[in-house]
Design an enzyme around this catalytic site. Structure first.
Site, mmCIF file in Angstrom:
data_model
loop_
_atom_site.group_PDB
_atom_site.id
_atom_site.type_symbol
_atom_site.label_atom_id
_atom_site.label_comp_id
_atom_site.label_asym_id
_atom_site.label_seq_id
_atom_site.Cartn_x
_atom_site.Cartn_y
_atom_site.Cartn_z
ATOM 1 N N ASN A 25 0.654 -1.181 -0.076
ATOM 2 C CA ASN A 25 -0.051 -0.068 -0.113
ATOM 3 C C ASN A 25 0.948 1.401 -0.177
ATOM 4 O O ASN A 25 0.382 2.414 0.144
ATOM 5 C CB ASN A 25 -1.097 0.058 1.025
ATOM 6 C CG ASN A 25 -2.139 -1.201 1.007
ATOM 7 O OD1 ASN A 25 -2.180 -1.525 -0.235
ATOM 8 N ND2 ASN A 25 -2.712 -1.487 1.959
ATOM 9 N N ARG A 94 -8.328 -0.322 -7.317
ATOM 10 C CA ARG A 94 -8.915 0.765 -6.760
ATOM 11 C C ARG A 94 -8.046 2.053 -6.514
ATOM 12 O O ARG A 94 -8.338 3.120 -6.759
ATOM 13 C CB ARG A 94 -9.546 0.514 -5.291
ATOM 14 C CG ARG A 94 -10.947 0.008 -5.609
ATOM 15 C CD ARG A 94 -11.652 0.227 -4.374
ATOM 16 N NE ARG A 94 -11.395 1.576 -3.574
ATOM 17 C CZ ARG A 94 -11.926 1.677 -2.431
ATOM 18 N NH1 ARG A 94 -12.819 1.150 -1.904
ATOM 19 N NH2 ARG A 94 -12.004 3.155 -2.014
ATOM 20 N N CYS A 118 -21.005 0.866 -7.932
ATOM 21 C CA CYS A 118 -22.725 1.283 -8.112
ATOM 22 C C CYS A 118 -22.790 2.576 -8.436
ATOM 23 O O CYS A 118 -21.847 3.491 -8.530
ATOM 24 C CB CYS A 118 -23.141 1.237 -6.613
ATOM 25 S SG CYS A 118 -22.056 0.062 -5.612
ATOM 26 N N ARG A 123 -20.188 5.314 -2.545
ATOM 27 C CA ARG A 123 -19.321 6.344 -3.159
ATOM 28 C C ARG A 123 -17.980 6.368 -2.500
ATOM 29 O O ARG A 123 -17.882 7.391 -1.697
ATOM 30 C CB ARG A 123 -19.983 7.692 -2.945
ATOM 31 C CG ARG A 123 -21.539 7.607 -3.573
ATOM 32 C CD ARG A 123 -21.450 7.833 -5.016
ATOM 33 N NE ARG A 123 -20.671 9.046 -5.334
ATOM 34 C CZ ARG A 123 -21.335 10.211 -5.556
ATOM 35 N NH1 ARG A 123 -22.544 10.423 -5.287
ATOM 36 N NH2 ARG A 123 -20.621 11.100 -5.906
ATOM 37 N N PRO A 124 -17.217 5.054 -2.723
ATOM 38 C CA PRO A 124 -16.002 5.134 -1.769
ATOM 39 C C PRO A 124 -14.874 6.184 -2.288
ATOM 40 O O PRO A 124 -13.867 6.067 -1.529
ATOM 41 C CB PRO A 124 -15.352 3.927 -2.165
ATOM 42 C CG PRO A 124 -15.939 3.693 -3.480
ATOM 43 C CD PRO A 124 -17.322 4.219 -3.819
ATOM 44 N N ILE A 125 -15.168 7.222 -2.910
ATOM 45 C CA ILE A 125 -14.121 8.217 -3.253
ATOM 46 C C ILE A 125 -14.692 9.505 -3.004
ATOM 47 O O ILE A 125 -14.134 10.655 -3.473
ATOM 48 C CB ILE A 125 -13.362 8.134 -4.250
ATOM 49 C CG1 ILE A 125 -14.204 8.209 -5.633
ATOM 50 C CG2 ILE A 125 -12.477 6.811 -4.408
ATOM 51 C CD1 ILE A 125 -13.470 8.481 -6.914
ATOM 52 N N ASP A 126 -15.979 9.558 -2.296
ATOM 53 C CA ASP A 126 -16.731 10.973 -2.250
ATOM 54 C C ASP A 126 -15.818 11.935 -1.270
ATOM 55 O O ASP A 126 -15.666 13.175 -1.636
ATOM 56 C CB ASP A 126 -18.007 10.886 -1.478
ATOM 57 C CG ASP A 126 -17.911 10.181 0.060
ATOM 58 O OD1 ASP A 126 -17.193 9.110 -0.125
ATOM 59 O OD2 ASP A 126 -18.437 10.728 0.983
ATOM 60 N N ASP A 308 -7.196 -4.619 8.119
ATOM 61 C CA ASP A 308 -6.653 -5.654 7.272
ATOM 62 C C ASP A 308 -6.188 -6.866 8.216
ATOM 63 O O ASP A 308 -5.804 -7.841 7.695
ATOM 64 C CB ASP A 308 -5.102 -5.083 6.543
ATOM 65 C CG ASP A 308 -5.891 -4.179 5.600
ATOM 66 O OD1 ASP A 308 -4.773 -3.333 4.799
ATOM 67 O OD2 ASP A 308 -7.109 -3.998 5.105
ATOM 68 N N ARG A 422 -2.001 -11.104 -5.505
ATOM 69 C CA ARG A 422 -2.212 -9.668 -5.664
ATOM 70 C C ARG A 422 -1.296 -8.987 -4.504
ATOM 71 O O ARG A 422 -1.059 -8.111 -4.632
ATOM 72 C CB ARG A 422 -3.752 -9.381 -5.481
ATOM 73 C CG ARG A 422 -4.354 -9.693 -6.617
ATOM 74 C CD ARG A 422 -5.781 -9.312 -6.483
ATOM 75 N NE ARG A 422 -6.030 -8.023 -6.103
ATOM 76 C CZ ARG A 422 -6.799 -7.331 -5.088
ATOM 77 N NH1 ARG A 422 -8.045 -8.194 -4.678
ATOM 78 N NH2 ARG A 422 -6.618 -6.101 -4.675
HETATM 79 C C1 EPZ Z 1 -6.499 1.740 2.123
HETATM 80 O O1 EPZ Z 1 -7.792 1.602 1.535
HETATM 81 C C2 EPZ Z 1 -6.005 0.220 1.818
HETATM 82 N N1 EPZ Z 1 -5.749 0.285 0.404
HETATM 83 C C3 EPZ Z 1 -6.681 -0.669 2.734
HETATM 84 O O2 EPZ Z 1 -5.977 -1.967 2.404
HETATM 85 C C4 EPZ Z 1 -6.808 -0.562 4.045
HETATM 86 O O3 EPZ Z 1 -7.468 -1.757 4.457
HETATM 87 C C5 EPZ Z 1 -7.629 0.984 4.302
HETATM 88 O O4 EPZ Z 1 -6.712 1.879 3.769
HETATM 89 C C6 EPZ Z 1 -7.936 1.152 5.821
HETATM 90 O O5 EPZ Z 1 -6.502 1.159 6.094
HETATM 91 C C7 EPZ Z 1 -4.568 0.799 -0.172
HETATM 92 O O6 EPZ Z 1 -3.887 1.584 0.325
HETATM 93 C C8 EPZ Z 1 -4.364 0.606 -1.540
HETATM 94 P P1 EPZ Z 1 -10.100 4.350 3.141
HETATM 95 P P2 EPZ Z 1 -8.738 2.901 1.265
HETATM 96 O O7 EPZ Z 1 -10.419 5.455 2.156
HETATM 97 O O8 EPZ Z 1 -7.784 4.044 1.242
HETATM 98 C C9 EPZ Z 1 -14.879 4.585 3.175
HETATM 99 C C10 EPZ Z 1 -5.510 -4.239 1.324
HETATM 100 O O9 EPZ Z 1 -5.981 -5.284 1.283
HETATM 101 N N2 EPZ Z 1 -14.520 5.878 2.338
HETATM 102 O O10 EPZ Z 1 -9.362 4.434 4.598
HETATM 103 O O11 EPZ Z 1 -9.663 2.576 0.146
HETATM 104 C C11 EPZ Z 1 -14.285 3.448 2.429
HETATM 105 O O12 EPZ Z 1 -15.335 2.756 1.663
HETATM 106 C C12 EPZ Z 1 -6.351 -3.048 1.478
HETATM 107 O O13 EPZ Z 1 -4.315 -3.895 1.393
HETATM 108 C C13 EPZ Z 1 -15.855 6.387 1.873
HETATM 109 O O14 EPZ Z 1 -16.954 6.039 2.134
HETATM 110 O O15 EPZ Z 1 -9.592 2.804 2.664
HETATM 111 C C14 EPZ Z 1 -14.010 2.493 3.862
HETATM 112 O O16 EPZ Z 1 -15.269 1.856 4.258
HETATM 113 C C15 EPZ Z 1 -7.858 -3.265 1.907
HETATM 114 N N3 EPZ Z 1 -15.455 7.771 1.076
HETATM 115 C C16 EPZ Z 1 -13.603 3.439 4.659
HETATM 116 O O17 EPZ Z 1 -13.997 4.626 4.260
HETATM 117 C C17 EPZ Z 1 -14.118 7.793 0.747
HETATM 118 O O18 EPZ Z 1 -14.025 8.984 -0.047
HETATM 119 C C18 EPZ Z 1 -12.247 3.393 4.915
HETATM 120 O O19 EPZ Z 1 -11.691 3.812 3.495
HETATM 121 C C19 EPZ Z 1 -13.040 7.368 1.102
HETATM 122 C C20 EPZ Z 1 -13.246 6.031 1.981
#
Ligand code: EPZ
Length: 443
Positions: A25, A94, A118, A123-126, A308, A422
Site C-alpha cells: 500500500n 482501486r 454502483c 461512493r468510496p471516493i466522495d 486488514d 495480489r
Molecule cells: C486503504 O484503503 C488500503 N488500501 C486498505 O488495504 C486498508 O484496509 C484501508 O486503507 C484502511 O487502512 C490501499 O492503500 C490501496 P479508506 P482505502 O479510504 O484508502 C470509506 C488491502 O488489502 N470511504 O481509508 O480505500 C471506505 O469505503 C487494502 O491492502 C468512503 O466512504 O480505505 C471504507 O469503508 C484493503 N469515502 C472506509 O471509508 C471516501 O471518500 C475507509 O476507507 C473514502 C473512504
C-alpha cells in the site's frame, strides 16, 4: 491471472526466519507519485505482487513507463497522455483512481469512474472528490458512473476530512504538492504508509509536513524531480506471518518488522497470551507459548487495530479458550471469509453491536451500509479445525484461509490462490521454507 489452487496438508509448527516484503500500500502509490515529474524515480524494496503489475499496466496505458527489475522499480511520467480511466481498469485496482491527481495537474482535466461500481450506492471516493473540489477542481458525476474533473490550476485550501480515508489523504497530498499555495489537511489519515509516501514526495522536492497527529501541511512547489527511495516493509505481511507462527504452535523470526507500526496488534497478542519479543530494531520474534485467551477487538484507522488484520486475528481466536468478538468498524462488509471458515468447523455467529452513534463510530458512510451485513462476529474456541475445500474471495481473506488450513487436520484445497498473489509475494514458497506442507496447482 492464471486460476490456481493451493493444496495444504496438516501443518507442522512453522519455524525459522522470514523477511517481510515491501509494503503493497506504499508501492502502488509510488507509481502515481512518479507521474508528477518528468524525471525518473527509482523505488527500492518493492513487493513482486500482481496488484503492482496491474497498476504498472494501467499507468503504461496512459503513456507512463514502469520498469521492474528484481525488487527495484523505475517510474517515468514524462510521456503521460490523458484519456478516461476505464471502469474495467478501475475495478482491477482501486488505487488507479488516484491518477486523477497527476492528470489534473498536467492536463487540467481527468475522467475517472466511481470505483465503488454502483451508480448511486457506495461512493468510496466522495471524500477524495470533495477535497479536490475545494482545491478548485470542477467535478461532475454522470449517470454512467464517471467523475469528470476540470481545473485551470489547482490551488491550496484547508480541507477537513469528514472521516478517515487512507488513499483519500494520499490523493489530496498528490494534488497539493504542485498546486498554487498552501493546503492544510485536517483529520488526515495517520497510517505509516501515508508518511512513507510523504517521505518519497519530499525527496522529490515537495514541501509536506505533518504538523499534528492528523494535520498535514503542504506548500505547493513549481516542479518535482527524480530520486531513489526505499519503501517501508508491509505491516500486513508481518501480522499474517506472525499469526501463522503462533497458530501452528511454532516460532518465527520476522525480519523487517517494526514494532512501532504494530503496537495495537502486539498489545492484543499480550492480552491473548501469545508470545512475541523484539529481536532488534528491525526484527520481531513470534511464538506459541501456551493456550490462548479470548479477546475482543474493534478495528479502526491508525493507530487502532487495522481492518486488514481482523481476518488473521479471527483465525487466532478460533484457538482461544472462550468467546471472542471481532467488530469491523472501517469497511461495511469485510467478513466474506466467515462462510469458508465455517466449513472447517469454526463456530462463528454474526451480531450487530448496539452503537449509540453509528455515523460517528463507523468509518464507512452509513448510506453505503446495507442492513444485510452485520458488523461483528462472535467466535467460540478452542476449535480443532478440520480440512475443507475452500474458495478464496479476496486478498486478506485468502491469506487467512491459508493460515486456517495450516492449523487444520487433514488436507485442504483452496481455490482462487491468484487472489493471494495480489498482495503476497511467493506466499506458499516462503511458508514452505518454514516447514509448511503446501503446494500450488492449476485449478
Ligand atoms: C486503504 O484503503 C488500503 N488500501 C486498505 O488495504 C486498508 O484496509 C484501508 O486503507 C484502511 O487502512 C490501499 O492503500 C490501496 P479508506 P482505502 O479510504 O484508502 C470509506 C488491502 O488489502 N470511504 O481509508 O480505500 C471506505 O469505503 C487494502 O491492502 C468512503 O466512504 O480505505 C471504507 O469503508 C484493503 N469515502 C472506509 O471509508 C471516501 O471518500 C475507509 O476507507 C473514502 C473512504
Amino acid at each position: 491471472m492464471i486460476m490456481s489452487k493451493l493444496i495444504i496438508e496438516e501443518g507442522e509448527s512453522l519455524k525459522g526466519e522470514i523477511e517481510a516484503s515491501g509494503a503493497k500500500n506504499v508501492a502502488l502509490k509510488t507509481i502515481v507519485a512518479g507521474l508528477l515529474t518528468d524525471e525518473k524515480i527509482v523505488i527500492e524494496n518493492i513487493p513482486l505482487i500482481s496488484d503492482l503489475l496491474t497498476m504498472k499496466m494501467t499507468v503504461e496505458k496512459f503513456g507512463g513507463r514502469v520498469e521492474i527489475a528484481g525488487h527495484k522499480m523505475t517510474v517515468t511520467g514524462s510521456n503521460l497522455k490523458n484519456f478516461p480511466l476505464s471502469l474495467e481498469m478501475a475495478a482491477q485496482s482501486r488505487t488507479s483512481s488516484m491518477i486523477i491527481a497527476p492528470l489534473l495537474l498536467r492536463f487540467g482535466k481527468a475522467t475517472i469512474p466511481n470505483p465503488g461500481g454502483c451508480r448511486i450506492g457506495a461512493r468510496p471516493i466522495d471524500r477524495h472528490i470533495e477535497g479536490l473540489s475545494k482545491m478548485g477542481a470542477k467535478i461532475t458525476y454522470d449517470a454512467s458512473g464517471y467523475f469528470h474533473a476540470q481545473s485551470k490550476k489547482l490551488h491550496g485550501t484547508v480541507y477537513t476530512f469528514p472521516k478517515n480515508t487512507h488513499t483519500g489523504t494520499e490523493t489530496l497530498i498528490l494534488a497539493a504538492v504542485l498546486a498554487n499555495g498552501e493546503t492544510v489537511l485536517e483529520n488526515a489519515a495517520a497510517e505509516p504508509e501515508v508518511d512513507d509516501l510523504i517521505g518519497l514526495l519530499n525527496q522529490m522536492g515537495a514541501k509536506i509536513k505533518r504538523v499534528g497527529p492528523r494535520t498535514i501541511k503542504i506548500t505547493g512547489v513549481k516542479k518535482l524531480g527524480g530520486t531513489t527511495y526505499k519503501i517501508m516493509p508491509d505491516r500486513n505481511e508481518v501480522v499474517t506471518f506472525a499469526v501463522a507462527g503462533i497458530i501452528t504452535g511454532g516460532d518465527l523470526i520476522i525480519k523487517n518488522a517494526q514494532s512501532q507500526h504494530l503496537l495495537s496488534f502486539l498489545e492484543k497478542l499480550d492480552k491473548a497470551g501469545a508470545g512475541w519479543e523484539k529481536v532488534n530494531e528491525n526484527s520481531l520474534r513470534f511464538f506459541y507459548k501456551g493456550s490462548l485467551k479470548p479477546c475482543d477487538i474493534v478495528t479502526s484507522f491508525h493507530p487502532g487495530f487495522m481492518t486488514d488484520w481482523q481476518a488473521p486475528w479471527t483465525i487466532l481466536m478460533t484457538q482461544a479458550a472462550g468467546k471472542s468478538t471481532v467488530h469491523e468498524a472501517v469497511f461495511e462488509s469485510r467478513f466474506g471469509y466467515v462462510s469458508e471458515l465455517r466449513k472447517m468447523g469454526v463456530k462463528i455467529l454474526f451480531f450487530q453491536p448496539k452503537i449509540s452513534c453509528p455515523e460517528k463510530f463507523y468509518n464507512f458512510n452509513m448510506e453505503d451500509k446495507n442492513d444485510r451485513h452485520y458488523q461483528a462476529i462472535l467466535i467460540e474456541g478452542p476449535i480443532k479445525l478440520h480440512n475443507a475445500i475452500l474458495n478464496i474471495s479476496d486478498l486478506r481473506a485468502g491469506a487467512t484461509l491459508v493460515l486456517a488450513a495450516l492449523a487444520a487436520e487433514g488436507e485442504s484445497v483452496l481455490y482462487g490462490a491468484e487472489h493471494i498473489d495480489r498482495g503476497y509475494e511467493r506466499f506458499e514458497e516462503r511458508l514452505k521454507k518454514l516447514g509448511a506442507k503446501i503446494k500450488r496447482a492449476n485449478s
